[in-house]
Write a protein that holds these residues in place. Structure first.
Motif, PDB file in Angstrom:
ATOM      1  N   ARG A  58       6.929   5.796  39.489  1.00  0.00           N
ATOM      2  CA  ARG A  58       5.893   6.287  38.597  1.00  0.00           C
ATOM      3  C   ARG A  58       4.711   5.353  38.601  1.00  0.00           C
ATOM      4  O   ARG A  58       4.855   4.141  38.656  1.00  0.00           O
ATOM      5  CB  ARG A  58       6.453   6.442  37.185  1.00  0.00           C
ATOM      6  CG  ARG A  58       7.194   7.765  36.936  1.00  0.00           C
ATOM      7  CD  ARG A  58       8.111   8.131  38.035  1.00  0.00           C
ATOM      8  NE  ARG A  58       8.776   9.413  37.788  1.00  0.00           N
ATOM      9  CZ  ARG A  58       9.447  10.057  38.706  1.00  0.00           C
ATOM     10  NH1 ARG A  58       9.569   9.574  39.916  1.00  0.00           N
ATOM     11  NH2 ARG A  58      10.026  11.193  38.453  1.00  0.00           N
ATOM     12  N   MET A  59       3.519   5.941  38.525  1.00  0.00           N
ATOM     13  CA  MET A  59       2.293   5.172  38.719  1.00  0.00           C
ATOM     14  C   MET A  59       1.341   5.308  37.535  1.00  0.00           C
ATOM     15  O   MET A  59       1.405   6.267  36.781  1.00  0.00           O
ATOM     16  CB  MET A  59       1.567   5.648  39.981  1.00  0.00           C
ATOM     17  CG  MET A  59       2.342   5.455  41.257  1.00  0.00           C
ATOM     18  SD  MET A  59       1.537   6.280  42.669  1.00  0.00           S
ATOM     19  CE  MET A  59       1.929   8.001  42.321  1.00  0.00           C
ATOM     20  N   ASP A  74       3.806  10.476  36.043  1.00  0.00           N
ATOM     21  CA  ASP A  74       2.759   9.477  36.231  1.00  0.00           C
ATOM     22  C   ASP A  74       1.809   9.485  35.043  1.00  0.00           C
ATOM     23  O   ASP A  74       1.561  10.533  34.436  1.00  0.00           O
ATOM     24  CB  ASP A  74       1.961   9.763  37.510  1.00  0.00           C
ATOM     25  CG  ASP A  74       2.795   9.569  38.755  1.00  0.00           C
ATOM     26  OD1 ASP A  74       3.539   8.584  38.825  1.00  0.00           O
ATOM     27  OD2 ASP A  74       2.715  10.422  39.666  1.00  0.00           O
ATOM     28  N   SER A  78      11.691   7.447  34.219  1.00  0.00           N
ATOM     29  CA  SER A  78      10.556   6.530  34.378  1.00  0.00           C
ATOM     30  C   SER A  78      10.889   5.152  33.833  1.00  0.00           C
ATOM     31  O   SER A  78      10.577   4.129  34.449  1.00  0.00           O
ATOM     32  CB  SER A  78       9.319   7.093  33.661  1.00  0.00           C
ATOM     33  OG  SER A  78       8.895   8.293  34.240  1.00  0.00           O
TER      34      SER A  78
END
Length: 228
Positions: free
Chosen positions: A5-6, A30, A161
């Protein structure tokens, strides 16, 4: 899209294009901060670090190149993908020469944008996307799966996440604020550190059968450790 995840900065003034991009990345968890103007993007860059920046070149108050320059002058390691309405070779070369990592010409398919971003993340951190084995946990970011002792465990998107963040930093103490930044964007204004505590408690329960534990260090944060 699959992988770690960004935190993403999206600079795009076209509302329909921006909404489609935000939805595409948010689906997999994200955190996307959308800026519609150069001024908003510069404000974001000043207070937040990003894994990826997707920057439109043509803006009402300037150019995405100025946001790129701000990232590079601040020596931030953010990978940058430029969006351009022109397929001209000069504009593409200019973007790359100024420090962009990639570019995409409008109109584009969202699947290609996602693929380009995945490639940038693999390039910046080659170990991302591979299976992580820790004690009796087998975690596959690409396949979005977790096994404990060979048995599959179901996780929600947010739990997934959180575990990904913890495993990527296993053994290190992570502050609640850092976890919050990785899991949520600026648009999630109602979300606070209490939400992190809630998800940590949920994840702890799901990790109870394992030889891994989430340790709380008061005033410091959380640490994923091998359970002795």
């Amino acid at each position: 899209m699959k992988g770690e995840r960004m935190r993403i900065l999206l600079l795009e003034d076209a509302t329909d294009v921006a909404e489609a991009i935000v939805a595409a990345f948010a689906r997999r968890g994200d955190a996307v901060d959308h800026a519609a103007t150069l001024a908003d993007a510069l404000d974001c860059i000043a207070v937040q670090d990003y894994d990826i920046a997707i920057l439109d070149i043509g803006l009402p108050d300037g150019s995405g190149r100025d946001a790129l320059a701000a990232l590079r002058s601040a020596r931030k390691p953010t990978s940058v993908l430029m969006l351009t309405a022109s397929g001209g070779i000069d504009e593409r070369i200019s973007a790359l020469d100024r420090g962009a990592d990639d570019y995409l010409v409008k109109p584009f398919d969202l699947r290609e944008l996602e693929a380009r971003v995945r490639a940038l993340m693999r390039r910046s951190t080659p170990d991302r996307g591979g299976r992580i084995e820790f004690q009796d946990l087998v975690f596959d970011p690409a396949g979005c799966t977790l096994e404990i002792g060979g048995e599959p465990v179901s996780l929600t998107r947010r739990e997934f996440s959180l575990l990904e963040i913890m495993l990527s930093n296993r053994g290190r103490v992570i502050a609640k604020e850092q976890i919050l930044e990785r899991m949520y964007s600026f648009e999630d204004e109602q979300v606070g550190v209490n939400t992190v505590e809630l998800y940590v408690a949920r994840l702890r329960r799901k990790l109870e059968p394992s030889r891994v534990a989430i340790r709380t260090l008061r005033g410091l944060g959380y640490q994923l450790v091998a359970d002795a």
